[in-house]
Design a protein around this motif. Structure first.
Motif, PDB file in Angstrom:
ATOM      1  N   VAL A 109      -2.048 -11.713 -12.113  1.00 18.92           N
ATOM      2  CA  VAL A 109      -1.379 -10.453 -12.429  1.00 18.92           C
ATOM      3  C   VAL A 109      -2.421  -9.348 -12.606  1.00 18.92           C
ATOM      4  O   VAL A 109      -3.451  -9.553 -13.258  1.00 18.92           O
ATOM      5  CB  VAL A 109      -0.519 -10.595 -13.703  1.00 18.92           C
ATOM      6  CG1 VAL A 109       0.051  -9.251 -14.121  1.00 18.92           C
ATOM      7  CG2 VAL A 109       0.598 -11.608 -13.477  1.00 18.92           C
ATOM      8  N   GLY A 110      -2.153  -8.192 -11.995  1.00 22.73           N
ATOM      9  CA  GLY A 110      -3.048  -7.056 -12.079  1.00 22.73           C
ATOM     10  C   GLY A 110      -4.109  -7.019 -10.991  1.00 22.73           C
ATOM     11  O   GLY A 110      -4.789  -6.003 -10.811  1.00 22.73           O
ATOM     12  N   GLU A 111      -4.252  -8.099 -10.286  1.00 21.94           N
ATOM     13  CA  GLU A 111      -5.247  -8.200  -9.225  1.00 21.94           C
ATOM     14  C   GLU A 111      -4.877  -7.285  -8.053  1.00 21.94           C
ATOM     15  O   GLU A 111      -3.709  -7.107  -7.739  1.00 21.94           O
ATOM     16  CB  GLU A 111      -5.279  -9.657  -8.769  1.00 21.94           C
ATOM     17  CG  GLU A 111      -6.297 -10.022  -7.753  1.00 21.94           C
ATOM     18  CD  GLU A 111      -6.317 -11.524  -7.500  1.00 21.94           C
ATOM     19  OE1 GLU A 111      -7.412 -12.042  -7.279  1.00 21.94           O
ATOM     20  OE2 GLU A 111      -5.249 -12.167  -7.502  1.00 21.94           O
ATOM     21  N   THR A 112      -5.882  -6.704  -7.415  1.00 19.93           N
ATOM     22  CA  THR A 112      -5.677  -5.942  -6.191  1.00 19.93           C
ATOM     23  C   THR A 112      -6.453  -6.618  -5.075  1.00 19.93           C
ATOM     24  O   THR A 112      -7.601  -7.042  -5.275  1.00 19.93           O
ATOM     25  CB  THR A 112      -6.128  -4.473  -6.348  1.00 19.93           C
ATOM     26  OG1 THR A 112      -7.495  -4.434  -6.731  1.00 19.93           O
ATOM     27  CG2 THR A 112      -5.272  -3.742  -7.373  1.00 19.93           C
ATOM     28  N   LEU A 113      -5.799  -6.734  -3.924  1.00 19.28           N
ATOM     29  CA  LEU A 113      -6.386  -7.460  -2.801  1.00 19.28           C
ATOM     30  C   LEU A 113      -6.237  -6.666  -1.512  1.00 19.28           C
ATOM     31  O   LEU A 113      -5.191  -6.029  -1.293  1.00 19.28           O
ATOM     32  CB  LEU A 113      -5.681  -8.802  -2.608  1.00 19.28           C
ATOM     33  CG  LEU A 113      -5.645  -9.743  -3.801  1.00 19.28           C
ATOM     34  CD1 LEU A 113      -4.578 -10.793  -3.607  1.00 19.28           C
ATOM     35  CD2 LEU A 113      -6.998 -10.385  -3.971  1.00 19.28           C
ATOM     36  N   ARG A 114      -7.231  -6.735  -0.668  1.00 16.29           N
ATOM     37  CA  ARG A 114      -7.086  -6.172   0.670  1.00 16.29           C
ATOM     38  C   ARG A 114      -5.998  -6.955   1.414  1.00 16.29           C
ATOM     39  O   ARG A 114      -5.767  -8.127   1.126  1.00 16.29           O
ATOM     40  CB  ARG A 114      -8.401  -6.304   1.440  1.00 16.29           C
ATOM     41  CG  ARG A 114      -9.487  -5.341   1.031  1.00 16.29           C
ATOM     42  CD  ARG A 114     -10.793  -5.646   1.739  1.00 16.29           C
ATOM     43  NE  ARG A 114     -10.617  -6.011   3.139  1.00 16.29           N
ATOM     44  CZ  ARG A 114     -11.161  -5.358   4.169  1.00 16.29           C
ATOM     45  NH1 ARG A 114     -11.927  -4.308   3.957  1.00 16.29           N
ATOM     46  NH2 ARG A 114     -10.957  -5.766   5.406  1.00 16.29           N
ATOM     47  N   ILE A 115      -5.369  -6.304   2.348  1.00 15.02           N
ATOM     48  CA  ILE A 115      -4.300  -6.939   3.129  1.00 15.02           C
ATOM     49  C   ILE A 115      -4.761  -8.262   3.731  1.00 15.02           C
ATOM     50  O   ILE A 115      -4.044  -9.269   3.657  1.00 15.02           O
ATOM     51  CB  ILE A 115      -3.798  -5.986   4.246  1.00 15.02           C
ATOM     52  CG1 ILE A 115      -2.968  -4.852   3.653  1.00 15.02           C
ATOM     53  CG2 ILE A 115      -3.016  -6.735   5.315  1.00 15.02           C
ATOM     54  CD1 ILE A 115      -1.589  -5.242   3.172  1.00 15.02           C
ATOM     55  N   TYR A 140       0.176  -2.594   8.058  1.00 15.48           N
ATOM     56  CA  TYR A 140      -0.885  -1.909   7.329  1.00 15.48           C
ATOM     57  C   TYR A 140      -2.260  -2.239   7.908  1.00 15.48           C
ATOM     58  O   TYR A 140      -2.467  -3.312   8.459  1.00 15.48           O
ATOM     59  CB  TYR A 140      -0.881  -2.332   5.851  1.00 15.48           C
ATOM     60  CG  TYR A 140       0.450  -2.160   5.184  1.00 15.48           C
ATOM     61  CD1 TYR A 140       0.886  -0.900   4.778  1.00 15.48           C
ATOM     62  CD2 TYR A 140       1.285  -3.240   4.965  1.00 15.48           C
ATOM     63  CE1 TYR A 140       2.121  -0.734   4.170  1.00 15.48           C
ATOM     64  CE2 TYR A 140       2.522  -3.085   4.354  1.00 15.48           C
ATOM     65  CZ  TYR A 140       2.934  -1.832   3.962  1.00 15.48           C
ATOM     66  OH  TYR A 140       4.157  -1.668   3.359  1.00 15.48           O
ATOM     67  N   GLU A 141      -3.189  -1.314   7.732  1.00 15.08           N
ATOM     68  CA  GLU A 141      -4.581  -1.586   8.078  1.00 15.08           C
ATOM     69  C   GLU A 141      -5.110  -2.649   7.111  1.00 15.08           C
ATOM     70  O   GLU A 141      -4.720  -2.668   5.944  1.00 15.08           O
ATOM     71  CB  GLU A 141      -5.418  -0.318   7.938  1.00 15.08           C
ATOM     72  CG  GLU A 141      -5.034   0.781   8.905  1.00 15.08           C
ATOM     73  CD  GLU A 141      -5.838   2.037   8.658  1.00 15.08           C
ATOM     74  OE1 GLU A 141      -6.947   1.964   8.092  1.00 15.08           O
ATOM     75  OE2 GLU A 141      -5.349   3.107   9.027  1.00 15.08           O
ATOM     76  N   VAL A 142      -6.016  -3.494   7.592  1.00 11.89           N
ATOM     77  CA  VAL A 142      -6.514  -4.597   6.756  1.00 11.89           C
ATOM     78  C   VAL A 142      -7.249  -4.124   5.510  1.00 11.89           C
ATOM     79  O   VAL A 142      -7.343  -4.860   4.531  1.00 11.89           O
ATOM     80  CB  VAL A 142      -7.408  -5.578   7.547  1.00 11.89           C
ATOM     81  CG1 VAL A 142      -6.621  -6.280   8.624  1.00 11.89           C
ATOM     82  CG2 VAL A 142      -8.622  -4.892   8.108  1.00 11.89           C
ATOM     83  N   PRO A 160       0.793  -1.234   0.000  1.00 10.29           N
ATOM     84  CA  PRO A 160       0.000   0.000   0.000  1.00 10.29           C
ATOM     85  C   PRO A 160       0.833   1.297   0.000  1.00 10.29           C
ATOM     86  O   PRO A 160       0.362   2.327  -0.478  1.00 10.29           O
ATOM     87  CB  PRO A 160      -0.826  -0.100   1.283  1.00 10.29           C
ATOM     88  CG  PRO A 160      -0.922  -1.563   1.548  1.00 10.29           C
ATOM     89  CD  PRO A 160       0.374  -2.139   1.069  1.00 10.29           C
ATOM     90  N   ASP A 161       2.060   1.233   0.488  1.00 10.40           N
ATOM     91  CA  ASP A 161       2.914   2.425   0.517  1.00 10.40           C
ATOM     92  C   ASP A 161       3.806   2.520  -0.722  1.00 10.40           C
ATOM     93  O   ASP A 161       4.796   3.246  -0.732  1.00 10.40           O
ATOM     94  CB  ASP A 161       3.748   2.465   1.785  1.00 10.40           C
ATOM     95  CG  ASP A 161       4.638   1.245   1.947  1.00 10.40           C
ATOM     96  OD1 ASP A 161       4.694   0.399   1.025  1.00 10.40           O
ATOM     97  OD2 ASP A 161       5.280   1.120   3.005  1.00 10.40           O
ATOM     98  N   ASN A 162       3.461   1.759  -1.760  1.00  9.24           N
ATOM     99  CA  ASN A 162       4.148   1.733  -3.055  1.00  9.24           C
ATOM    100  C   ASN A 162       5.502   1.035  -3.046  1.00  9.24           C
ATOM    101  O   ASN A 162       6.206   1.055  -4.057  1.00  9.24           O
ATOM    102  CB  ASN A 162       4.285   3.141  -3.646  1.00  9.24           C
ATOM    103  CG  ASN A 162       2.939   3.775  -3.924  1.00  9.24           C
ATOM    104  OD1 ASN A 162       2.026   3.107  -4.385  1.00  9.24           O
ATOM    105  ND2 ASN A 162       2.810   5.040  -3.611  1.00  9.24           N
ATOM    106  N   GLN A 163       5.890   0.417  -1.946  1.00 12.79           N
ATOM    107  CA  GLN A 163       7.110  -0.398  -1.936  1.00 12.79           C
ATOM    108  C   GLN A 163       6.830  -1.681  -2.712  1.00 12.79           C
ATOM    109  O   GLN A 163       5.728  -2.228  -2.637  1.00 12.79           O
ATOM    110  CB  GLN A 163       7.505  -0.782  -0.507  1.00 12.79           C
ATOM    111  CG  GLN A 163       7.982   0.349   0.343  1.00 12.79           C
ATOM    112  CD  GLN A 163       8.400  -0.169   1.710  1.00 12.79           C
ATOM    113  OE1 GLN A 163       8.987  -1.240   1.843  1.00 12.79           O
ATOM    114  NE2 GLN A 163       8.088   0.605   2.739  1.00 12.79           N
ATOM    115  N   THR A 164       7.827  -2.142  -3.461  1.00 10.94           N
ATOM    116  CA  THR A 164       7.669  -3.419  -4.147  1.00 10.94           C
ATOM    117  C   THR A 164       8.387  -4.501  -3.356  1.00 10.94           C
ATOM    118  O   THR A 164       9.320  -4.239  -2.595  1.00 10.94           O
ATOM    119  CB  THR A 164       8.205  -3.371  -5.592  1.00 10.94           C
ATOM    120  OG1 THR A 164       9.566  -2.989  -5.575  1.00 10.94           O
ATOM    121  CG2 THR A 164       7.391  -2.404  -6.436  1.00 10.94           C
TER     122      THR A 164
END
Length: 92
Positions: free
Chosen positions: A31-37, A80-82, A11-15
């Protein structure tokens, strides 16, 4: 068992990358998927446990690297927050 890496963006843009001793992790992430923590952590745990079991079936012992990776990811997720989002960048 092909070693597989999932490249992610926190979430903080670190890879970062998630190591798996088995390509089974590809069944859990796209690939390309976004997931909650919380979802990301759950899928990491499930995929790495399955990968470790595949190693156990083939070699007679669990993969301690998969177990260590699961623990590392758990600790990182605690930063990170969930509700924050992890992005899947690539799988190789």
């Amino acid at each position: 068992m092909p070693i597989t890496y999932v490249q992610i963006e926190w979430p903080d843009n670190q890879t970062d990358q998630v190591y798996s001793p088995s390509s089974v992790i590809e069944d859990y992430f796209k690939v390309g998927e976004t997931l909650r923590i919380d979802t990301f952590l759950e899928r990491c745990n499930s995929s790495l446990n399955e990968a470790s079991e595949r190693v156990r079936k083939k070699f007679g012992y669990a993969c301690t690297s998969a177990e260590a990776e699961s623990y590392r990811i758990k600790l990182k997720c605690e930063d990170y927050e969930v509700s924050k989002i992890v992005k899947i960048i690539s799988i190789k």
